[in-house]
Design a protein around this motif. Structure first.
Motif, PDB file in Angstrom:
ATOM      1  N   SER A 137       0.908  -1.135  -0.052  1.00 56.40           N
ATOM      2  CA  SER A 137       0.044   0.095  -0.078  1.00 56.40           C
ATOM      3  C   SER A 137       0.884   1.163  -0.066  1.00 56.40           C
ATOM      4  CB  SER A 137      -0.784   0.112   1.245  1.00 56.40           C
ATOM      5  OG  SER A 137      -1.802  -1.097   1.277  1.00 56.40           O
TER       6      SER A 137
ATOM      7  N   ASP B 293       1.088   5.511   0.185  1.00 59.03           N
ATOM      8  CA  ASP B 293       0.254   6.749   0.867  1.00 59.03           C
ATOM      9  C   ASP B 293      -0.338   7.354  -0.179  1.00 59.03           C
ATOM     10  OD1 ASP B 293       0.446   8.571   3.526  1.00 59.03           O
ATOM     11  OD2 ASP B 293       0.850   9.902   1.575  1.00 59.03           O
ATOM     12  N   HIS B 294      -1.568   7.811   0.320  1.00 56.51           N
ATOM     13  CA  HIS B 294      -2.411   8.661  -0.477  1.00 56.51           C
ATOM     14  C   HIS B 294      -1.718   9.803  -1.417  1.00 56.51           C
ATOM     15  CE1 HIS B 294      -3.760  10.804   2.989  1.00 56.51           C
ATOM     16  NE2 HIS B 294      -3.772  11.840   2.194  1.00 56.51           N
TER      17      HIS B 294
ATOM     18  N   ASP C  73       1.413  10.055  -1.882  1.00 54.19           N
ATOM     19  CA  ASP C  73       2.633   9.571  -3.083  1.00 54.19           C
ATOM     20  C   ASP C  73       2.374   9.864  -4.633  1.00 54.19           C
ATOM     21  OD1 ASP C  73       4.217   9.124  -0.940  1.00 54.19           O
ATOM     22  OD2 ASP C  73       3.976   6.761  -0.995  1.00 54.19           O
TER      23      ASP C  73
ATOM     24  N   HIS D   8      -6.044   5.100  -0.960  1.00 54.75           N
ATOM     25  CA  HIS D   8      -4.664   4.758  -1.291  1.00 54.75           C
ATOM     26  C   HIS D   8      -4.479   3.825  -2.456  1.00 54.75           C
ATOM     27  CE1 HIS D   8      -5.576   1.916   1.311  1.00 54.75           C
ATOM     28  NE2 HIS D   8      -4.745   1.281   1.107  1.00 54.75           N
TER      29      HIS D   8
ATOM     30  N   HIS E  11      -3.120   0.596  -3.866  1.00 50.41           N
ATOM     31  CA  HIS E  11      -2.290  -0.710  -3.355  1.00 50.41           C
ATOM     32  C   HIS E  11      -2.323  -1.850  -4.579  1.00 50.41           C
ATOM     33  CE1 HIS E  11      -6.634  -0.850  -2.464  1.00 50.41           C
ATOM     34  NE2 HIS E  11      -6.361  -2.298  -2.521  1.00 50.41           N
TER      35      HIS E  11
ATOM     36  N   GLU F 236      11.260   3.740  -0.944  1.00 51.81           N
ATOM     37  CA  GLU F 236      10.689   5.056  -0.704  1.00 51.81           C
ATOM     38  C   GLU F 236      11.835   6.102  -0.630  1.00 51.81           C
ATOM     39  OE1 GLU F 236       7.624   3.210   2.759  1.00 51.81           O
ATOM     40  OE2 GLU F 236       9.714   4.068   3.427  1.00 51.81           O
TER      41      GLU F 236
ATOM     42  N   ARG G 133       6.769   8.715   0.716  1.00 51.01           N
ATOM     43  CA  ARG G 133       6.731   9.099   2.178  1.00 51.01           C
ATOM     44  C   ARG G 133       7.614   7.985   2.880  1.00 51.01           C
ATOM     45  NH1 ARG G 133       2.258   7.368   5.815  1.00 51.01           N
ATOM     46  NH2 ARG G 133       2.899   8.374   7.859  1.00 51.01           N
TER      47      ARG G 133
ATOM     48  N   VAL H 136       8.128   5.394   5.757  1.00 51.02           N
ATOM     49  CA  VAL H 136       7.399   4.589   6.700  1.00 51.02           C
ATOM     50  C   VAL H 136       8.106   3.984   7.645  1.00 51.02           C
ATOM     51  CG1 VAL H 136       5.286   3.005   7.356  1.00 51.02           C
ATOM     52  CG2 VAL H 136       5.064   4.718   5.423  1.00 51.02           C
TER      53      VAL H 136
END
Length: 163
Positions: free
Chosen positions: A70, A72-73, A75, A110, A112, A145, A151, A153
């Motif tokens: 998944s 990030d919304h 990204d 998001h 995925h 990332e 983003r 994580v």
């Protein structure tokens, strides 16, 4: 990016879930489908081929490896980026020669993608060893990332400097 892993024994059940959801009432959830080391992108045919390959190994009880990634919304990603991330994770895990069906969904805010992976290698008929898999998945995602400017994580099993 966040990953989730499950292991199982049935490719057909996983494909049904990927196509229509748990209750079978979400037929419009699929955004796109790609396959690796399969002669088809059709999910149901892919499940049949993957089951046939898995049956070549008598010792493997759970040949299904289901990995979801998944994003990030916020990204900035697209299909080629998602495919590239998934391919890199597969390579980092040593699964680049295994049969894989990628199914991206549009049913959440998001982006995925789900990877239905056959643990049984199509030529050697040997099962991939999933030991310490989650740490290896996180390591791949953390590095990507940073490389892609997505983003970051912090993971439970692997973190880059500064996380």
């Amino acid at each position: 990016m966040i990953a989730k892993v499950t292991k199982g024994s049935g490719f057909a059940g996983l494909v049904r879930y990927l196509e229509t959801g748990k209750d079978g009432a979400s037929p419009d959830r699929v955004d796109w489908v790609e396959a690796r080391n399969l002669a088809t992108d059709d999910p149901r045919t892919a499940a049949i081929l993957m089951r046939a390959t898995a049956h070549q190994s008598d010792r493997v009880e759970k040949p299904v490896y289901h990995l979801s990634i998944s994003f990030d919304h916020g990204d900035p990603i697209d299909q080629p980026t998602i495919s590239r991330v998934a391919d890199r994770v597969l390579s980092d895990l040593g699964l680049e020669e295994h049969q894989v069906l990628m199914v991206a969904h549009r049913d959440k805010e998001h982006a995925h993608v789900h990877l239905a992976i056959n643990r049984v290698h199509p030529e050697t008929e040997r099962a991939w060893d999933a030991s310490h898999d989650y740490a290896r998945v996180e390591q791949s995602l953390r590095r990507q990332e940073r490389e892609l400017g997505l983003r970051e994580v912090p993971g439970h099993h692997f973190q880059l400097d500064g996380q």
